[in-house]
Design a protein around this motif. Structure first.
Motif, PDB file in Angstrom:
ATOM      1  N   GLN A  49       0.813  -1.206   0.000  1.00 32.34           N
ATOM      2  CA  GLN A  49       0.000   0.000   0.000  1.00 32.34           C
ATOM      3  C   GLN A  49       0.851   1.263   0.000  1.00 32.34           C
ATOM      4  OE1 GLN A  49      -3.333  -0.043  -0.425  1.00 32.34           O
ATOM      5  NE2 GLN A  49      -2.773  -2.172  -0.788  1.00 32.34           N
ATOM      6  N   GLU A 351     -10.362  -1.868  -3.247  1.00 37.14           N
ATOM      7  CA  GLU A 351     -10.034  -1.338  -1.923  1.00 37.14           C
ATOM      8  C   GLU A 351     -10.254   0.177  -1.872  1.00 37.14           C
ATOM      9  OE1 GLU A 351      -6.550  -2.189   1.373  1.00 37.14           O
ATOM     10  OE2 GLU A 351      -6.060  -2.258  -0.760  1.00 37.14           O
ATOM     11  N   TYR A 352      -9.897   0.859  -2.950  1.00 40.16           N
ATOM     12  CA  TYR A 352     -10.111   2.308  -2.991  1.00 40.16           C
ATOM     13  C   TYR A 352     -11.600   2.638  -3.058  1.00 40.16           C
ATOM     14  CZ  TYR A 352     -10.568   7.001  -4.835  1.00 40.16           C
ATOM     15  OH  TYR A 352     -10.961   8.300  -5.037  1.00 40.16           O
ATOM     16  N   SER A 355     -13.001   2.569   0.270  1.00 37.25           N
ATOM     17  CA  SER A 355     -12.338   3.402   1.275  1.00 37.25           C
ATOM     18  C   SER A 355     -13.293   4.488   1.752  1.00 37.25           C
ATOM     19  CB  SER A 355     -11.079   4.044   0.691  1.00 37.25           C
ATOM     20  OG  SER A 355     -11.430   5.003  -0.306  1.00 37.25           O
TER      21      SER A 355
END
Length: 455
Positions: A49, A351-352, A355
């Motif tokens: 990351q 994942e983004y 978020s």
């Protein structure tokens, strides 16, 4: 949903196999392969990351949605490419049942699909198990709406997690205060039951000042049934129709009968009953209440155009043994595919999209977030250009604070077994509820025999 023939799956499997063989022989980086079982997770995930964008190999990912290009650009391409310098996100538009002709026939292979976990995609062996990437990056599943996450786990291949929630549908009882004022009736309030709302609808249905007003539209997509913990009409294990054994469904039909039997609240045809939406009647100022998706942005537009007055309270409750849940459905989820040559980068995008940073943007602009972060949920609609002058004083908490019902596991053949099984014509014609249920059960049983004999 259409059924998939055995030959169709064989051809599709061959197509996938050829593609995967070609992918394996290409000169891709080893870091694009799936994580091994020996991945330690925490340290490795954090290191990845923290990689700088200029150290990452440029990749192009193809995303499939049922949206048009303009909506894709705004929702996905622009924010993802702004976040990741090394990722280019391209688009192919297709529904799930058109994927063969719109996508695979053109030798296109999506890395990401905006969809829920479905039996059709699982039978194609198209959905990647996200578990290794979740473990590798220490992705916190507890941040996600648990009712939808648990449903996706139940629908996934055994021992896998094949998709994650992205955007949740939002529900409310929307009402027009001006119509209530015309009839001299108190406004609806939070936590009313269906019986209370139906009784209230009787008081605000009729003619006033030369205009006819309907009291209540119950929604077009069986939202009321999505409030119960067990709205199944087909047994998920045996695939047998159980319409005549579902007590909640009988109550649902009885309530519809009550709603449409209010003088002046029905429609002129069964087609209108199916097709006329509550949001359209509400925007025209012809409807007192709509138990529907919230459509907050649509009502703001009508307020600007024609001065519509509107507000929200919580979606009507079942109460008693059925609980005080709001409706629930999987909504738009996100999956990575087994055809992707860049699964790790595909998960980086997922994942983004999940978020707080991205979900906050979507929440501010009117999409109910899939994360449970309080600040993100409280930001709902606050980025709208008319938040201060129209939305600020509306009861948006009725939308964001709803407790969604647990989603039940469904039969993989439910859509096929329930094809052509409908109750609205019977309700419109005033048929006895028990007769409607018996006819539905008979039709579904006939469909089940045909469907199961092919599988």
């Amino acid at each position: 949903m259409k059924s998939w023939t055995k030959n169709g799956f064989i051809l599709l499997s061959i197509l996938f196999s050829l593609f995967l063989v070609a992918g394996c022989s290409s000169s891709g980086s080893s870091k694009e392969s799936a994580p091994s079982d020996q991945s330690t997770g925490s340290d490795q995930g954090q290191d990845q990351q923290e990689e700088k964008a200029d150290e990452l190999e440029p990749v192009t990912l193809l995303m499939m949605t049922h949206w048009g290009d303009e909506q894709f650009e705004t929702y996905f391409k622009e924010p993802v490419e702004a976040k990741f310098d090394h990722i280019t996100l391209e688009h192919v538009q297709s529904r799930w049942d058109e994927i063969e002709e719109n996508v695979f026939a053109k030798q296109l292979y999506p890395d990401l699909i905006m969809t829920s976990v479905s039996a059709e995609y699982l039978e194609m062996d198209l959905l990647l198990d996200l578990t290794p990437y979740i473990e590798e990056t220490n992705f916190d599943l507890d941040r996600l709406e648990p009712s939808i996450l648990n449903y996706l786990k139940d629908q996934s291949n055994e021992g896998e997690l094949n998709g994650l929630p992205l955007i949740r549908p939002e529900y409310a009882l929307v009402y027009n205060p001006d119509i209530f004022d015309l009839f001299g009736v108190d406004y609806p309030t939070n936590d009313m039951t269906w019986d209370e709302v139906i009784e209230l609808a009787r008081k605000v249905t009729g003619d006033m000042g030369g205009v006819h007003y309907r009291g209540l539209h119950p929604g077009n997509f069986d939202f009321m049934m999505r409030q119960t913990e067990t709205p199944k009409l087909v047994d998920p294990d045996t695939h047998e129709p159980i319409i005549d054994k579902n007590d909640a469904f009988k109550i649902y039909l009885q309530r519809l009968e009550e709603i449409y039997s209010i003088p002046g609240n029905s429609f002129d045809s069964v087609e209108d009953m199916k097709d006329v939406r509550g949001v359209d009647l509400m925007r025209k100022g012809q409807l007192a209440m709509a138990a529907d998706r919230a459509f907050a942005g649509a009502y703001v537009g009508a307020a600007v155009e024609n001065g519509l007055n509107f507000d929200f309270v919580t979606y009507p409750r079942w109460g008693g043994e059925f609980g005080d849940y709001g409706p629930n459905e999987p909504g738009n989820g996100i999956v990575a595919t087994t055809t992707s040559k860049h699964p790790r980068e595909a998960f980086r995008v997922i994942e983004y999209l999940l978020s707080d940073e991205y979900q906050m943007i979507k929440s501010e602009n009117g999409d109910l977030p899939s994360v449970v972060t309080p600040e993100v949920r409280e930001a709902f609609m606050k980025g709208h250009e008319h938040y201060e002058d129209i939305l600020k004083d509306k009861n948006l908490a009725a939308i964001t604070d709803a407790n969604p019902a647990p989603l039940p596991r469904i039969s993989q053949y439910e859509s096929e077994i329930m094809e052509g099984v409908d109750y609205r014509e019977g309700i419109f014609e005033g048929k006895d509820i028990n007769t409607i249920i018996r006819e539905m059960q008979d039709k579904a049983e006939g469909n089940a025999k045909s469907v199961l004999s092919k599988n």
